[in-house]
Design an enzyme around this catalytic site. Structure first.
Site, PDB file in Angstrom:
ATOM      1  N   ARG A  16       2.008   0.296  -5.060  1.00 54.39           N
ATOM      2  CA  ARG A  16       3.347   0.869  -5.059  1.00 54.39           C
ATOM      3  C   ARG A  16       3.325   2.325  -5.513  1.00 54.39           C
ATOM      4  O   ARG A  16       2.377   2.784  -6.150  1.00 54.39           O
ATOM      5  CB  ARG A  16       4.289   0.049  -5.942  1.00 54.39           C
ATOM      6  N   HIS A  17       4.403   3.044  -5.171  1.00 54.50           N
ATOM      7  CA  HIS A  17       4.545   4.443  -5.553  1.00 54.50           C
ATOM      8  C   HIS A  17       5.026   4.526  -6.994  1.00 54.50           C
ATOM      9  O   HIS A  17       5.862   3.720  -7.419  1.00 54.50           O
ATOM     10  CB  HIS A  17       5.550   5.135  -4.625  1.00 54.50           C
ATOM     11  N   PRO A  18       4.540   5.486  -7.777  1.00 49.32           N
ATOM     12  CA  PRO A  18       4.959   5.559  -9.184  1.00 49.32           C
ATOM     13  C   PRO A  18       6.379   6.061  -9.402  1.00 49.32           C
ATOM     14  O   PRO A  18       6.956   5.849 -10.470  1.00 49.32           O
ATOM     15  CB  PRO A  18       3.943   6.523  -9.804  1.00 49.32           C
TER      16      PRO A  18
END
Length: 391
Positions: free
Chosen positions: A235-237
Protein backbone atom coordinates in the site's frame (compact mmCIF):
# COMPACT_ATOMS: atom_id res chain seq x y z
CA UNK A 1 31.34 -6.59 -41.29
CA UNK A 2 34.62 -7.80 -39.79
CA UNK A 3 35.19 -8.57 -36.11
CA UNK A 4 37.29 -5.40 -35.88
CA UNK A 5 34.37 -3.10 -36.65
CA UNK A 6 31.25 -2.12 -34.76
CA UNK A 7 28.29 -0.65 -36.58
CA UNK A 8 27.12 2.23 -34.41
CA UNK A 9 23.69 3.74 -34.70
CA UNK A 10 23.67 7.53 -35.05
CA UNK A 11 22.67 9.33 -31.88
CA UNK A 12 23.21 12.55 -29.93
CA UNK A 13 26.59 11.23 -28.72
CA UNK A 14 27.86 10.22 -32.16
CA UNK A 15 31.53 11.13 -32.52
CA UNK A 16 32.29 10.75 -28.82
CA UNK A 17 34.99 8.32 -27.76
CA UNK A 18 34.38 6.62 -24.41
CA UNK A 19 36.97 4.53 -22.59
CA UNK A 20 34.98 2.06 -20.53
CA UNK A 21 36.93 0.64 -17.61
CA UNK A 22 33.79 -0.35 -15.72
CA UNK A 23 32.89 -3.90 -14.81
CA UNK A 24 30.04 -6.05 -13.45
CA UNK A 25 26.74 -4.06 -13.52
CA UNK A 26 26.80 -0.56 -12.02
CA UNK A 27 29.21 1.09 -14.46
CA UNK A 28 28.47 -0.94 -17.60
CA UNK A 29 24.76 -0.08 -17.32
CA UNK A 30 25.62 3.63 -17.55
CA UNK A 31 28.08 3.27 -20.42
CA UNK A 32 25.61 1.14 -22.37
CA UNK A 33 23.24 4.11 -22.43
CA UNK A 34 26.07 6.15 -24.00
CA UNK A 35 26.60 3.39 -26.56
CA UNK A 36 22.88 3.15 -27.35
CA UNK A 37 22.86 6.91 -27.96
CA UNK A 38 25.67 6.82 -30.52
CA UNK A 39 28.96 6.99 -28.62
CA UNK A 40 31.88 4.76 -29.51
CA UNK A 41 32.56 2.78 -26.34
CA UNK A 42 35.78 0.80 -26.02
CA UNK A 43 35.70 -1.59 -23.09
CA UNK A 44 39.10 -2.26 -21.54
CA UNK A 45 39.25 -5.69 -19.93
CA UNK A 46 41.87 -7.35 -17.80
CA UNK A 47 43.89 -10.31 -19.10
CA UNK A 48 42.44 -13.71 -18.35
CA UNK A 49 38.65 -13.91 -18.20
CA UNK A 50 37.92 -10.19 -18.63
CA UNK A 51 34.84 -8.76 -16.93
CA UNK A 52 33.74 -11.06 -14.11
CA UNK A 53 30.21 -11.20 -15.47
CA UNK A 54 31.36 -13.09 -18.56
CA UNK A 55 31.32 -16.13 -16.25
CA UNK A 56 27.92 -15.38 -14.65
CA UNK A 57 24.69 -17.05 -15.71
CA UNK A 58 22.16 -17.32 -17.13
CA UNK A 59 23.58 -18.33 -20.51
CA UNK A 60 21.98 -18.36 -23.96
CA UNK A 61 23.98 -19.73 -26.89
CA UNK A 62 27.04 -19.79 -24.58
CA UNK A 63 26.65 -16.05 -23.98
CA UNK A 64 26.32 -14.69 -20.48
CA UNK A 65 23.12 -12.63 -20.41
CA UNK A 66 24.48 -10.83 -17.35
CA UNK A 67 27.36 -9.55 -19.49
CA UNK A 68 25.43 -9.21 -22.76
CA UNK A 69 22.60 -7.07 -21.38
CA UNK A 70 24.92 -4.23 -20.32
CA UNK A 71 27.74 -4.39 -22.85
CA UNK A 72 25.99 -4.44 -26.21
CA UNK A 73 27.45 -2.32 -28.98
CA UNK A 74 30.86 -1.93 -27.33
CA UNK A 75 34.33 -2.86 -28.52
CA UNK A 76 36.58 -5.04 -26.34
CA UNK A 77 40.33 -4.80 -25.91
CA UNK A 78 42.43 -6.60 -23.32
CA UNK A 79 45.14 -4.44 -21.81
CA UNK A 80 47.54 -5.18 -18.97
CA UNK A 81 47.79 -1.73 -17.43
CA UNK A 82 50.87 -2.75 -15.46
CA UNK A 83 52.77 -3.53 -18.68
CA UNK A 84 54.60 -0.62 -20.29
CA UNK A 85 53.44 -1.24 -23.85
CA UNK A 86 49.78 -1.55 -22.90
CA UNK A 87 50.02 1.49 -20.63
CA UNK A 88 51.24 3.56 -23.56
CA UNK A 89 48.35 2.37 -25.75
CA UNK A 90 45.97 3.26 -22.94
CA UNK A 91 47.45 6.74 -22.52
CA UNK A 92 47.18 7.31 -26.27
CA UNK A 93 43.50 6.41 -25.99
CA UNK A 94 43.13 8.90 -23.14
CA UNK A 95 44.67 11.66 -25.26
CA UNK A 96 41.85 11.27 -27.78
CA UNK A 97 38.98 10.29 -25.50
CA UNK A 98 36.02 12.42 -24.51
CA UNK A 99 35.01 10.25 -21.56
CA UNK A 100 36.67 7.75 -19.27
CA UNK A 101 34.37 5.75 -16.98
CA UNK A 102 35.57 3.54 -14.13
CA UNK A 103 34.00 1.85 -11.12
CA UNK A 104 36.98 0.52 -9.22
CA UNK A 105 37.30 0.92 -5.48
CA UNK A 106 38.53 4.49 -4.79
CA UNK A 107 42.32 4.61 -4.84
CA UNK A 108 42.76 1.88 -7.45
CA UNK A 109 43.17 4.23 -10.42
CA UNK A 110 45.56 6.46 -8.46
CA UNK A 111 47.64 3.41 -7.57
CA UNK A 112 47.91 2.63 -11.29
CA UNK A 113 48.98 6.21 -12.01
CA UNK A 114 45.69 7.02 -13.75
CA UNK A 115 43.94 9.38 -11.34
CA UNK A 116 41.79 12.21 -12.66
CA UNK A 117 44.55 14.72 -11.92
CA UNK A 118 47.11 12.70 -13.85
CA UNK A 119 44.92 11.96 -16.88
CA UNK A 120 43.39 15.44 -17.10
CA UNK A 121 46.93 16.80 -17.28
CA UNK A 122 47.39 15.06 -20.63
CA UNK A 123 43.81 15.68 -21.80
CA UNK A 124 42.21 18.71 -20.12
CA UNK A 125 38.90 18.08 -21.95
CA UNK A 126 38.48 14.60 -20.50
CA UNK A 127 35.28 13.79 -18.63
CA UNK A 128 36.42 11.30 -15.99
CA UNK A 129 33.51 9.47 -14.35
CA UNK A 130 33.93 7.40 -11.20
CA UNK A 131 31.09 5.29 -9.83
CA UNK A 132 31.63 3.33 -6.64
CA UNK A 133 29.76 2.00 -3.65
CA UNK A 134 30.20 5.02 -1.39
CA UNK A 135 31.90 7.63 -3.56
CA UNK A 136 35.38 9.16 -3.53
CA UNK A 137 35.03 10.87 -0.14
CA UNK A 138 33.79 10.07 3.35
CA UNK A 139 34.70 7.44 5.97
CA UNK A 140 33.25 4.56 3.90
CA UNK A 141 34.89 5.55 0.60
CA UNK A 142 37.18 2.51 0.40
CA UNK A 143 34.64 -0.04 1.62
CA UNK A 144 33.88 -2.77 -0.95
CA UNK A 145 30.23 -2.86 -2.01
CA UNK A 146 27.80 -4.90 -4.01
CA UNK A 147 24.18 -3.99 -4.67
CA UNK A 148 22.83 -5.87 -1.64
CA UNK A 149 25.37 -4.16 0.64
CA UNK A 150 24.08 -0.77 -0.48
CA UNK A 151 20.44 -1.78 -0.27
CA UNK A 152 21.04 -2.98 3.28
CA UNK A 153 22.81 0.21 4.38
CA UNK A 154 20.57 2.72 2.59
CA UNK A 155 17.38 1.83 4.44
CA UNK A 156 15.52 0.62 1.37
CA UNK A 157 15.75 -3.01 2.40
CA UNK A 158 14.46 -2.28 5.89
CA UNK A 159 11.39 -0.48 4.54
CA UNK A 160 10.58 -3.11 1.90
CA UNK A 161 8.20 -5.96 2.73
CA UNK A 162 5.24 -6.51 5.00
CA UNK A 163 4.97 -5.47 8.63
CA UNK A 164 5.03 -9.06 9.87
CA UNK A 165 7.80 -10.13 7.51
CA UNK A 166 11.58 -9.65 7.34
CA UNK A 167 13.41 -6.81 5.56
CA UNK A 168 13.40 -7.62 1.85
CA UNK A 169 15.81 -6.88 -0.98
CA UNK A 170 14.15 -5.04 -3.87
CA UNK A 171 13.59 -7.54 -6.67
CA UNK A 172 16.27 -6.09 -8.94
CA UNK A 173 19.79 -4.70 -8.45
CA UNK A 174 18.33 -1.28 -7.78
CA UNK A 175 21.42 0.34 -6.25
CA UNK A 176 23.67 -0.81 -9.10
CA UNK A 177 21.23 0.43 -11.70
CA UNK A 178 20.54 3.77 -9.97
CA UNK A 179 24.29 4.34 -9.76
CA UNK A 180 24.64 3.62 -13.47
CA UNK A 181 21.84 6.01 -14.41
CA UNK A 182 23.29 8.81 -12.27
CA UNK A 183 26.75 8.16 -13.74
CA UNK A 184 25.27 8.56 -17.22
CA UNK A 185 23.45 11.76 -16.24
CA UNK A 186 26.63 13.12 -14.64
CA UNK A 187 28.62 12.42 -17.80
CA UNK A 188 25.95 14.05 -19.99
CA UNK A 189 25.91 17.10 -17.70
CA UNK A 190 29.69 17.40 -17.73
CA UNK A 191 29.76 17.12 -21.52
CA UNK A 192 27.24 19.94 -21.76
CA UNK A 193 29.30 22.09 -19.39
CA UNK A 194 32.41 21.38 -21.48
CA UNK A 195 30.69 22.88 -24.51
CA UNK A 196 30.74 26.21 -22.66
CA UNK A 197 33.95 25.97 -20.65
CA UNK A 198 36.13 23.81 -22.87
CA UNK A 199 37.24 21.97 -19.74
CA UNK A 200 36.71 18.43 -18.57
CA UNK A 201 35.57 17.42 -15.10
CA UNK A 202 35.57 14.59 -12.57
CA UNK A 203 32.12 13.05 -12.08
CA UNK A 204 31.87 11.31 -8.69
CA UNK A 205 28.83 9.04 -8.22
CA UNK A 206 28.08 6.72 -5.30
CA UNK A 207 25.60 3.86 -5.37
CA UNK A 208 24.79 4.74 -1.75
CA UNK A 209 23.95 8.35 -2.67
CA UNK A 210 21.92 7.21 -5.66
CA UNK A 211 19.84 4.86 -3.54
CA UNK A 212 19.24 7.52 -0.88
CA UNK A 213 17.97 9.80 -3.64
CA UNK A 214 15.48 7.10 -4.67
CA UNK A 215 14.12 6.49 -1.14
CA UNK A 216 11.51 9.22 -1.58
CA UNK A 217 8.71 8.26 0.84
CA UNK A 218 11.08 6.68 3.32
CA UNK A 219 13.12 9.85 3.59
CA UNK A 220 9.94 11.94 3.78
CA UNK A 221 8.80 9.91 6.79
CA UNK A 222 12.17 10.34 8.50
CA UNK A 223 12.25 14.10 7.92
CA UNK A 224 8.67 14.50 9.11
CA UNK A 225 8.93 12.36 12.24
CA UNK A 226 12.59 11.76 12.98
CA UNK A 227 11.94 8.03 12.81
CA UNK A 228 12.40 5.35 10.18
CA UNK A 229 9.21 4.23 8.41
CA UNK A 230 7.78 0.80 9.12
CA UNK A 231 7.17 -1.81 6.44
CA UNK A 232 3.67 -1.52 4.99
CA UNK A 233 3.63 -4.04 2.15
CA UNK A 234 2.14 -2.89 -1.14
CA UNK A 235 0.00 0.00 0.00
CA UNK A 236 0.92 3.66 -0.43
CA UNK A 237 2.09 5.46 2.74
CA UNK A 238 0.05 8.62 2.09
CA UNK A 239 -2.89 7.72 -0.20
CA UNK A 240 -5.78 5.25 0.06
CA UNK A 241 -7.04 3.11 -1.51
CA UNK A 242 -3.73 2.65 -3.30
CA UNK A 243 -2.85 -1.02 -3.03
CA UNK A 244 -2.95 -4.57 -4.36
CA UNK A 245 -6.41 -6.12 -4.14
CA UNK A 246 -7.72 -9.64 -4.60
CA UNK A 247 -10.43 -10.57 -7.07
CA UNK A 248 -12.08 -13.98 -7.18
CA UNK A 249 -9.23 -15.41 -9.26
CA UNK A 250 -6.10 -13.30 -8.81
CA UNK A 251 -4.61 -10.02 -7.62
CA UNK A 252 -4.73 -6.64 -9.33
CA UNK A 253 -3.92 -3.01 -8.46
CA UNK A 254 -6.12 0.03 -7.81
CA UNK A 255 -4.68 3.53 -7.30
CA UNK A 256 -6.90 6.38 -6.11
CA UNK A 257 -4.81 9.51 -5.77
CA UNK A 258 -7.64 11.85 -4.72
CA UNK A 259 -11.18 12.03 -3.35
CA UNK A 260 -12.73 12.38 -6.81
CA UNK A 261 -11.20 9.11 -8.00
CA UNK A 262 -12.32 7.37 -4.83
CA UNK A 263 -15.90 8.45 -5.48
CA UNK A 264 -15.71 7.10 -9.04
CA UNK A 265 -14.32 3.80 -7.75
CA UNK A 266 -17.13 3.39 -5.26
CA UNK A 267 -19.77 4.00 -7.93
CA UNK A 268 -18.06 1.67 -10.41
CA UNK A 269 -17.99 -1.31 -8.03
CA UNK A 270 -21.54 -0.72 -6.81
CA UNK A 271 -20.61 0.61 -3.38
CA UNK A 272 -21.48 4.35 -3.59
CA UNK A 273 -22.21 4.49 0.17
CA UNK A 274 -18.51 4.13 0.92
CA UNK A 275 -17.79 7.57 -0.60
CA UNK A 276 -20.09 9.24 1.94
CA UNK A 277 -19.00 7.16 4.93
CA UNK A 278 -17.48 9.51 7.54
CA UNK A 279 -14.48 7.20 7.86
CA UNK A 280 -13.63 7.50 4.17
CA UNK A 281 -14.73 10.95 2.96
CA UNK A 282 -11.28 12.55 2.64
CA UNK A 283 -7.89 10.98 1.95
CA UNK A 284 -6.70 11.62 5.49
CA UNK A 285 -9.80 9.83 6.81
CA UNK A 286 -9.14 6.90 4.53
CA UNK A 287 -5.52 6.72 5.65
CA UNK A 288 -6.61 6.57 9.30
CA UNK A 289 -9.03 3.75 8.48
CA UNK A 290 -7.16 2.14 5.58
CA UNK A 291 -7.35 -1.40 6.99
CA UNK A 292 -11.14 -1.22 7.42
CA UNK A 293 -11.53 0.38 3.99
CA UNK A 294 -9.56 -2.42 2.37
CA UNK A 295 -11.76 -5.01 4.07
CA UNK A 296 -14.89 -3.27 2.78
CA UNK A 297 -13.54 -3.14 -0.76
CA UNK A 298 -12.40 -6.75 -0.67
CA UNK A 299 -15.89 -7.96 0.27
CA UNK A 300 -17.06 -6.72 -3.13
CA UNK A 301 -13.95 -7.29 -5.24
CA UNK A 302 -13.73 -10.99 -4.38
CA UNK A 303 -17.11 -11.56 -6.00
CA UNK A 304 -15.84 -11.09 -9.57
CA UNK A 305 -12.77 -12.05 -11.61
CA UNK A 306 -9.93 -9.58 -12.04
CA UNK A 307 -10.64 -9.10 -15.76
CA UNK A 308 -14.16 -7.93 -14.94
CA UNK A 309 -12.95 -5.36 -12.45
CA UNK A 310 -10.16 -4.17 -14.73
CA UNK A 311 -12.72 -3.31 -17.39
CA UNK A 312 -15.30 -1.76 -15.07
CA UNK A 313 -12.86 0.33 -13.05
CA UNK A 314 -10.90 1.47 -16.10
CA UNK A 315 -14.09 2.61 -17.82
CA UNK A 316 -14.83 4.69 -14.72
CA UNK A 317 -11.55 6.58 -15.26
CA UNK A 318 -9.83 5.17 -12.18
CA UNK A 319 -6.19 3.99 -12.50
CA UNK A 320 -6.23 0.20 -12.37
CA UNK A 321 -3.84 -2.47 -13.64
CA UNK A 322 -3.29 -6.21 -13.77
CA UNK A 323 -0.48 -7.64 -11.67
CA UNK A 324 1.81 -9.17 -14.29
CA UNK A 325 4.88 -11.34 -14.05
CA UNK A 326 8.05 -10.55 -16.01
CA UNK A 327 7.10 -12.82 -18.92
CA UNK A 328 3.69 -11.17 -19.25
CA UNK A 329 5.21 -7.68 -19.09
CA UNK A 330 7.77 -8.57 -21.76
CA UNK A 331 5.04 -9.76 -24.13
CA UNK A 332 2.71 -6.77 -23.70
CA UNK A 333 1.82 -4.94 -26.94
CA UNK A 334 2.96 -1.75 -25.16
CA UNK A 335 6.43 -3.25 -24.72
CA UNK A 336 6.60 -3.94 -28.44
CA UNK A 337 5.20 -0.52 -29.35
CA UNK A 338 7.93 1.17 -27.31
CA UNK A 339 10.62 -1.12 -28.78
CA UNK A 340 11.60 -2.27 -25.31
CA UNK A 341 12.32 -5.87 -26.30
CA UNK A 342 15.09 -5.88 -28.87
CA UNK A 343 17.64 -8.32 -30.19
CA UNK A 344 21.39 -7.77 -29.82
CA UNK A 345 23.86 -10.39 -30.94
CA UNK A 346 21.08 -12.91 -31.37
CA UNK A 347 19.86 -12.43 -27.78
CA UNK A 348 16.61 -10.76 -26.72
CA UNK A 349 17.06 -8.04 -24.10
CA UNK A 350 15.53 -4.76 -22.89
CA UNK A 351 15.75 -1.88 -25.36
CA UNK A 352 16.84 1.70 -24.83
CA UNK A 353 14.25 3.64 -22.77
CA UNK A 354 15.58 6.99 -24.00
CA UNK A 355 13.66 7.92 -27.16
CA UNK A 356 14.86 11.08 -28.95
CA UNK A 357 13.18 12.47 -32.06
CA UNK A 358 15.34 12.49 -35.17
CA UNK A 359 17.34 9.43 -34.12
CA UNK A 360 16.70 5.81 -34.98
CA UNK A 361 15.79 3.34 -32.24
CA UNK A 362 16.60 0.06 -33.98
CA UNK A 363 14.95 -3.25 -33.14
CA UNK A 364 18.24 -5.04 -33.72
CA UNK A 365 21.52 -3.85 -32.24
CA UNK A 366 25.12 -5.05 -32.23
CA UNK A 367 25.65 -7.55 -29.44
CA UNK A 368 28.21 -7.57 -26.67
CA UNK A 369 31.79 -8.28 -27.80
CA UNK A 370 33.74 -11.43 -27.16
CA UNK A 371 36.82 -10.94 -25.01
CA UNK A 372 39.45 -8.89 -26.92
CA UNK A 373 37.35 -9.12 -30.08
CA UNK A 374 38.61 -5.71 -31.26
CA UNK A 375 42.00 -5.89 -29.58
CA UNK A 376 44.18 -6.03 -32.68
CA UNK A 377 42.44 -3.12 -34.37
CA UNK A 378 42.32 -0.96 -31.24
CA UNK A 379 46.00 -1.52 -30.48
CA UNK A 380 46.92 -0.60 -34.04
CA UNK A 381 44.74 2.52 -33.93
CA UNK A 382 46.23 3.81 -30.69
CA UNK A 383 49.82 2.61 -31.09
CA UNK A 384 51.05 6.12 -31.82
CA UNK A 385 50.60 9.27 -29.80
CA UNK A 386 48.25 11.85 -31.30
CA UNK A 387 48.21 15.27 -29.64
CA UNK A 388 44.95 16.41 -28.04
CA UNK A 389 43.29 19.27 -29.90
CA UNK A 390 43.36 22.42 -27.77
CA UNK A 391 40.67 25.10 -27.79
Amino acid sequence: MSSTQVERVAGPFSGLLVIDMTHVLNGPFGTTILSDLGARVIKIEQPGHGDDTRTYGPFVKDQSLYFSFVNRGKESVVLDLKAEGDREIFLNMVRQADVLAENFRPGTMKHLGFSYEELSAINPRLIYASSSGFGQTGPLATFPAYDTIIQAMSGIMDETGFADGPPTRVGTSLSDLCGGVFMFSGIASALYAREKSGKGAHVDVAMFDATLAFLEHGFMAYVATGHAPTRIGNRHPYMAPFDVFEASDKHFVICCGNDHLFGRLCSAIGRPELASDARFIANQDRMEHQAVLKEELQVTLKKQAAQYWLKVIHEAGVPVAPLLNVAEAAELPQTAARNMLIEAGGVRMPGNPVKISGYEDPKTRVGAPTLDQHGKAVRAEFASRIPVAQN
